[in-house]
Structure formats: structure tokens, C-alpha cells
Motif scaffolding. Sequence first.
Motif, PDB file in Angstrom:
ATOM      1  N   PHE A 133       0.799  -1.517   0.184  1.00  0.00           N
ATOM      2  CA  PHE A 133      -0.084   0.171   0.084  1.00  0.00           C
ATOM      3  C   PHE A 133       1.026   1.203   0.031  1.00  0.00           C
ATOM      4  O   PHE A 133       1.808   1.576   0.887  1.00  0.00           O
ATOM      5  N   PRO A 135      -0.189   4.789  -0.004  1.00  0.00           N
ATOM      6  CA  PRO A 135      -1.592   5.408   0.574  1.00  0.00           C
ATOM      7  C   PRO A 135      -1.557   6.820   0.014  1.00  0.00           C
ATOM      8  O   PRO A 135      -0.529   7.456  -0.013  1.00  0.00           O
ATOM      9  N   THR A 180      -7.028   7.283   5.349  1.00  0.00           N
ATOM     10  CA  THR A 180      -7.040   6.028   4.705  1.00  0.00           C
ATOM     11  C   THR A 180      -6.366   4.936   5.415  1.00  0.00           C
ATOM     12  O   THR A 180      -6.642   3.824   5.447  1.00  0.00           O
ATOM     13  N   THR A 181      -5.105   5.211   5.493  1.00  0.00           N
ATOM     14  CA  THR A 181      -4.211   4.056   6.156  1.00  0.00           C
ATOM     15  C   THR A 181      -4.762   3.794   7.692  1.00  0.00           C
ATOM     16  O   THR A 181      -4.383   2.852   7.727  1.00  0.00           O
TER      17      THR A 181
END
Length: 254
Positions: A133, A135, A180-181
Motif C-alpha cells: 500500500f 496510500p 485512509t491508512t
Amino acid sequence: MLPTPTTAHLTFTHIYNPSEDTYLLLDTLSSPSQTTFLSQHFPPHTPTPFVLEIGSGSGIITSFITSHALTIFSRPDLLLLTTDISHHASLATPTTVLHNPPPPNCSSGLFLDSLTTDLSSPMRRGVVDVLIFNPPYVPTDTIPFTSSTAFSNLSTRSSFDEESYYLELTYAGGEDGMGTTNRLLEGLDETLSPRGVLYLLLCAQNKPEQVAERLRTGGYGGDGSGGPLWKVEKVGSSGLRAGWEVLGIWRVWR
């Protein structure tokens, strides 16, 4: 050094243009320390590793792993899937994989598909062996809406507004750049398999040492009662600028 996948076939009006963070992930995943870790963590006699990249953008990272699976994992039998909130990225990723075949006489991983969805929401519990990811990590006042209503409203807006919206999705991280993370980390225990590993990019403004300590001490429990304890190690860095380490890659595993 392994060759960087080409993205010459893409335009970047709606998707993230590979930059320093992208190349740091490529360098880290192909570094001797990580290829050794991955080959030992997923030895040849074990089940085929399932690799999920969230927020694939141009597809350059998944293309890189697919083409060089044998070098990175010491085994070619990888299954790879990507997700992205943007359908533009979901179209770009498989195209990039096709434009970057493996080296001659070298087996590659198997790219399955690219899904337009939020994070890992379609995945069954505990199936992801390697999660990658990069992000949206830039601190911002707000995070763009990602509901179906937000996407449908784009049809009534100008092409400039549409481009701005999709590009904002690639970088806007909310408070401390962690909006979001944090959602991903709250659900990490359900996403990763028992042997699962996360490679996560964080910037200095994300307060990465605090994030790492929270993971190590069970601070990411989705129900608020405390979560599992994770091993966390910084395995890649962009170096120092004005005394600050700007970007880092953190490996998280059970």
C-alpha cells in the motif's frame, strides 16, 4: 538492479504519475534484505503466495512484481490482484502488466485482475499473504468523498473538475495524512493471512514512529478493545532532506 516497468503507454490525467514514493517501493521490494526475507518467509514448498496491491494507480508496482517474481520471491508461482478506488487505475493496471512482460526465458507471476473498490473490501478474511500500500499520505483538511453518489455526480462536472477529483484521491490523506491508512490498519488482522506481510509507505508527517509503536502494542483494534501485536520494521528510506527523513517503507507482520 531490476529494470523499472515502462508507463509510456499511459496518460496521467486521472491516475497517479509514478514518483519518488513509487520508486522507493520498487527499490525496497527488490533489495537483497527483502528478497531474502520473502524467499525465506514463503519457501518453495509452501502454498502459492497471494499478493494484493491496494491503490495500484498506473500498475507499475504490481507489474514489477509480476515480471520479476522469481527474483523477488525465489519462486514464480505468485497470484497477484490489485484494487483502486478509481476505475481509471483499474483499467491502467492490467495494461501496464501487459506492456511489461518477464525477462526472456524467465517465468513470471500470474496477474489475476484489477478491481475498482475501496481498500480490500471484496477480499475474504485472512487470504492476503503480501499486502502492498502506497496510500494517499499528504495531510489535508478533508478526504474526497468516495461514495457512489460522488462518482455519479462527476458526469455533470467539467473534465477539469473530474481530473482534479481523481488526482486528489491519490494524495489527500486527511488529518496527519492517515485517514485512509488508519482504516486499512484497523482491519489488517482480518485482511492478512497467518503468514501475511504488509509493506506500507509513510511520510514524516504521518508520524511513522507513533504508527509503528501503536501496531506493536495492539493499538489498532477495530472494536476499540485493543488489537493484535505486530512486528514492525522500517525496511526502506528515501534518505534525509534538511535533517528530515521524508519517506519510509515499513514492513508489518505477525
